[in-house]
Design a protein around this motif. Structure first.
Motif, PDB file in Angstrom:
ATOM      1  N   MET A   1      51.468 -22.252  48.139  1.00  0.00           N
ATOM      2  CA  MET A   1      50.212 -22.030  48.879  1.00  0.00           C
ATOM      3  C   MET A   1      49.059 -21.991  47.893  1.00  0.00           C
ATOM      4  N   THR A   2      47.986 -22.695  48.187  1.00  0.00           N
ATOM      5  CA  THR A   2      46.833 -22.729  47.311  1.00  0.00           C
ATOM      6  C   THR A   2      46.227 -21.345  47.159  1.00  0.00           C
ATOM      7  N   PRO A   3      45.737 -20.978  45.909  1.00  0.00           N
ATOM      8  CA  PRO A   3      45.171 -19.652  45.701  1.00  0.00           C
ATOM      9  C   PRO A   3      43.759 -19.498  46.244  1.00  0.00           C
ATOM     10  N   ASN A   4      43.177 -20.559  46.766  1.00  0.00           N
ATOM     11  CA  ASN A   4      41.821 -20.475  47.326  1.00  0.00           C
ATOM     12  C   ASN A   4      41.761 -19.367  48.377  1.00  0.00           C
ATOM     13  N   PRO A   5      40.849 -18.379  48.217  1.00  0.00           N
ATOM     14  CA  PRO A   5      40.825 -17.252  49.168  1.00  0.00           C
ATOM     15  C   PRO A   5      40.436 -17.645  50.578  1.00  0.00           C
ATOM     16  N   ASN A   6      39.818 -18.826  50.733  1.00  0.00           N
ATOM     17  CA  ASN A   6      39.436 -19.294  52.064  1.00  0.00           C
ATOM     18  C   ASN A   6      40.479 -20.229  52.681  1.00  0.00           C
ATOM     19  N   ALA A   7      41.621 -20.381  52.008  1.00  0.00           N
ATOM     20  CA  ALA A   7      42.676 -21.264  52.506  1.00  0.00           C
ATOM     21  C   ALA A   7      43.735 -20.452  53.246  1.00  0.00           C
ATOM     22  N   PHE A   8      44.334 -21.081  54.238  1.00  0.00           N
ATOM     23  CA  PHE A   8      45.417 -20.437  54.977  1.00  0.00           C
ATOM     24  C   PHE A   8      46.380 -21.502  55.479  1.00  0.00           C
ATOM     25  N   ARG A   9      47.559 -21.063  55.872  1.00  0.00           N
ATOM     26  CA  ARG A   9      48.635 -21.981  56.266  1.00  0.00           C
ATOM     27  C   ARG A   9      48.993 -21.809  57.734  1.00  0.00           C
ATOM     28  N   VAL A  10      49.185 -22.940  58.397  1.00  0.00           N
ATOM     29  CA  VAL A  10      49.639 -22.978  59.787  1.00  0.00           C
ATOM     30  C   VAL A  10      50.972 -23.727  59.832  1.00  0.00           C
ATOM     31  N   ALA A  11      51.915 -23.212  60.583  1.00  0.00           N
ATOM     32  CA  ALA A  11      53.198 -23.883  60.784  1.00  0.00           C
ATOM     33  C   ALA A  11      53.428 -24.065  62.270  1.00  0.00           C
ATOM     34  N   THR A  12      54.094 -25.155  62.630  1.00  0.00           N
ATOM     35  CA  THR A  12      54.570 -25.330  63.999  1.00  0.00           C
ATOM     36  C   THR A  12      56.038 -25.703  63.946  1.00  0.00           C
ATOM     37  N   ALA A 218      43.065 -29.639  64.226  1.00  0.00           N
ATOM     38  CA  ALA A 218      42.074 -28.572  64.069  1.00  0.00           C
ATOM     39  C   ALA A 218      40.660 -29.126  64.175  1.00  0.00           C
ATOM     40  N   ARG A 219      39.771 -28.235  64.595  1.00  0.00           N
ATOM     41  CA  ARG A 219      38.335 -28.503  64.657  1.00  0.00           C
ATOM     42  C   ARG A 219      37.614 -27.450  63.828  1.00  0.00           C
ATOM     43  N   ARG A 220      36.636 -27.891  63.045  1.00  0.00           N
ATOM     44  CA  ARG A 220      35.858 -27.007  62.174  1.00  0.00           C
ATOM     45  C   ARG A 220      36.720 -26.309  61.125  1.00  0.00           C
ATOM     46  N   LEU A 221      37.781 -26.994  60.719  1.00  0.00           N
ATOM     47  CA  LEU A 221      38.630 -26.576  59.610  1.00  0.00           C
ATOM     48  C   LEU A 221      38.983 -27.813  58.802  1.00  0.00           C
ATOM     49  N   THR A 222      39.132 -27.659  57.498  1.00  0.00           N
ATOM     50  CA  THR A 222      39.412 -28.798  56.625  1.00  0.00           C
ATOM     51  C   THR A 222      40.870 -28.780  56.189  1.00  0.00           C
ATOM     52  N   PRO A 223      41.675 -29.809  56.538  1.00  0.00           N
ATOM     53  CA  PRO A 223      43.068 -29.842  56.074  1.00  0.00           C
ATOM     54  C   PRO A 223      43.133 -30.141  54.578  1.00  0.00           C
ATOM     55  N   LEU A 224      43.982 -29.393  53.873  1.00  0.00           N
ATOM     56  CA  LEU A 224      44.135 -29.563  52.431  1.00  0.00           C
ATOM     57  C   LEU A 224      45.442 -30.246  52.067  1.00  0.00           C
ATOM     58  N   ASP A 225      46.495 -29.927  52.805  1.00  0.00           N
ATOM     59  CA  ASP A 225      47.816 -30.447  52.467  1.00  0.00           C
ATOM     60  C   ASP A 225      48.723 -30.294  53.677  1.00  0.00           C
ATOM     61  N   SER A 226      49.699 -31.180  53.803  1.00  0.00           N
ATOM     62  CA  SER A 226      50.648 -31.111  54.903  1.00  0.00           C
ATOM     63  C   SER A 226      52.031 -31.451  54.380  1.00  0.00           C
ATOM     64  N   SER A 227      53.073 -30.750  54.880  1.00  0.00           N
ATOM     65  CA  SER A 227      54.418 -30.973  54.377  1.00  0.00           C
ATOM     66  C   SER A 227      55.447 -30.598  55.434  1.00  0.00           C
ATOM     67  N   THR A 245      50.715 -27.125  57.525  1.00  0.00           N
ATOM     68  CA  THR A 245      49.428 -27.640  57.075  1.00  0.00           C
ATOM     69  C   THR A 245      48.598 -26.492  56.514  1.00  0.00           C
ATOM     70  N   ASP A 246      48.059 -26.702  55.313  1.00  0.00           N
ATOM     71  CA  ASP A 246      47.126 -25.750  54.714  1.00  0.00           C
ATOM     72  C   ASP A 246      45.708 -26.183  55.059  1.00  0.00           C
ATOM     73  N   PHE A 247      44.900 -25.224  55.499  1.00  0.00           N
ATOM     74  CA  PHE A 247      43.519 -25.494  55.893  1.00  0.00           C
ATOM     75  C   PHE A 247      42.557 -24.666  55.045  1.00  0.00           C
ATOM     76  N   LEU A 248      41.336 -25.139  54.989  1.00  0.00           N
ATOM     77  CA  LEU A 248      40.250 -24.400  54.354  1.00  0.00           C
ATOM     78  C   LEU A 248      39.308 -23.916  55.427  1.00  0.00           C
ATOM     79  N   LEU A 249      39.095 -22.597  55.447  1.00  0.00           N
ATOM     80  CA  LEU A 249      38.146 -21.999  56.362  1.00  0.00           C
ATOM     81  C   LEU A 249      36.776 -22.046  55.704  1.00  0.00           C
ATOM     82  N   SER A 250      35.923 -22.922  56.211  1.00  0.00           N
ATOM     83  CA  SER A 250      34.619 -23.098  55.588  1.00  0.00           C
ATOM     84  C   SER A 250      33.752 -21.877  55.810  1.00  0.00           C
TER      85      SER A 250
END
Length: 252
Positions: A1-12, A218-227, A245-250
């Motif tokens: 998981m990226t250390p960016n404090p504004n990043a978070f992970r979603v799983a389905t 997602a809308r108004r979120l930036t995808p960073l990585d998917s696996s 998918t890891d996203f960035l919360l702007s």
């Protein structure tokens, strides 16, 4: 998981009701799924085919959990949210969401297209850093025409229920062979990680994946990585593989 404090992970993950195999070879996988979901280390976990209760399973398997599956699968410190889609002869099942963040509210919207398939949207509002993120868990129909109509109803629901400036995640089993629903999702401002360079995110069937049926938009979120996790352990727990998918919360 990226250390960016504004990043978070979603799983389905479609967990196939916690059971695999046919006939006498049927086996209970819900305990393994609990360990697997914890290993995903996702901030939001969207689950499909989750059983609230099942009398047949309780009789067949000695280790059937006493808790509903959503509560049983939630890692320590997570909140479990569940809504029923289908009531069957032996019990009921539906969609669930697990999150380590505070849940503000939840609701359920029926999008069943015909009487043979009971489908619904699970809508959960989550608070993240003082902001509201709307997560919608879906499991669309097996028939293409049903999926088209269900996506249209999803759009109506978002337009009616969610403020246009709020971040939105729509994740689940789209049953979408060839990603044909991507155009309709893109038309409502929802994007997935398809533009990112990386290995194919094939999720079905789990033993030898040839296509992607599971998506995270997602809308108004930036995808960073998917696996997609792979390997024999993942292949035996469900007929689907989980998608991450890891996203960035702007910043506002």
């Amino acid at each position: 998981m990226t250390p960016n404090p504004n990043a978070f992970r979603v799983a389905t993950y479609n967990i196939h009701k916690g059971v695999q195999g046919i006939g006498p070879a049927r086996r209970l996988e819900i305990h393994n799924l609990g360990h697997a979901i914890e290993q995903l280390d996702a901030d939001i976990v969207c689950l499909q085919e989750v059983r609230k209760m099942n009398r047949q399973g309780e009789r067949q398997f000695a280790r059937w959990p006493e808790l509903p599956q959503a509560d049983f699968l939630a890692p320590e410190g997570y909140t479990a949210v569940y809504e029923t889609n289908a009531i069957t002869r032996h019990g009921e099942h539906g969609n669930a969401l697990l999150t380590r963040w505070p849940v503000i509210r939840q609701n359920h919207h029926d999008i069943s297209d015909h009487r043979f398939e009971q489908r619904g949207l699970l809508h959960v509002v989550i608070e993240v850093e003082g902001r509201h993120i709307h997560a919608i868990v879906v499991h669309l129909g097996l028939i293409k025409g049903s999926r088209v109509r269900q996506i249209a109803r999803l759009r109506e629901f978002i337009d009616r229920e969610i403020p246009p400036d709020d971040p939105v995640i729509v994740a689940g089993d789209f049953n979408d062979w060839g990603a044909r629903m991507r155009y309709a999702m893109n038309a409502m401002g929802m994007r997935d990680a398809s533009d990112l360079r990386g290995p194919p995110t094939l999720t079905y069937p789990s033993r030898l994946p040839i296509t992607q049926l599971d998506f995270i938009y997602a809308r108004r979120l930036t995808p960073l990585d998917s696996s997609v996790p792979r390997g024999p352990i993942w292949a035996r727990m469900s007929d689907h593989l989980p998608l991450l998918t890891d996203f960035l919360l702007s910043k506002e």
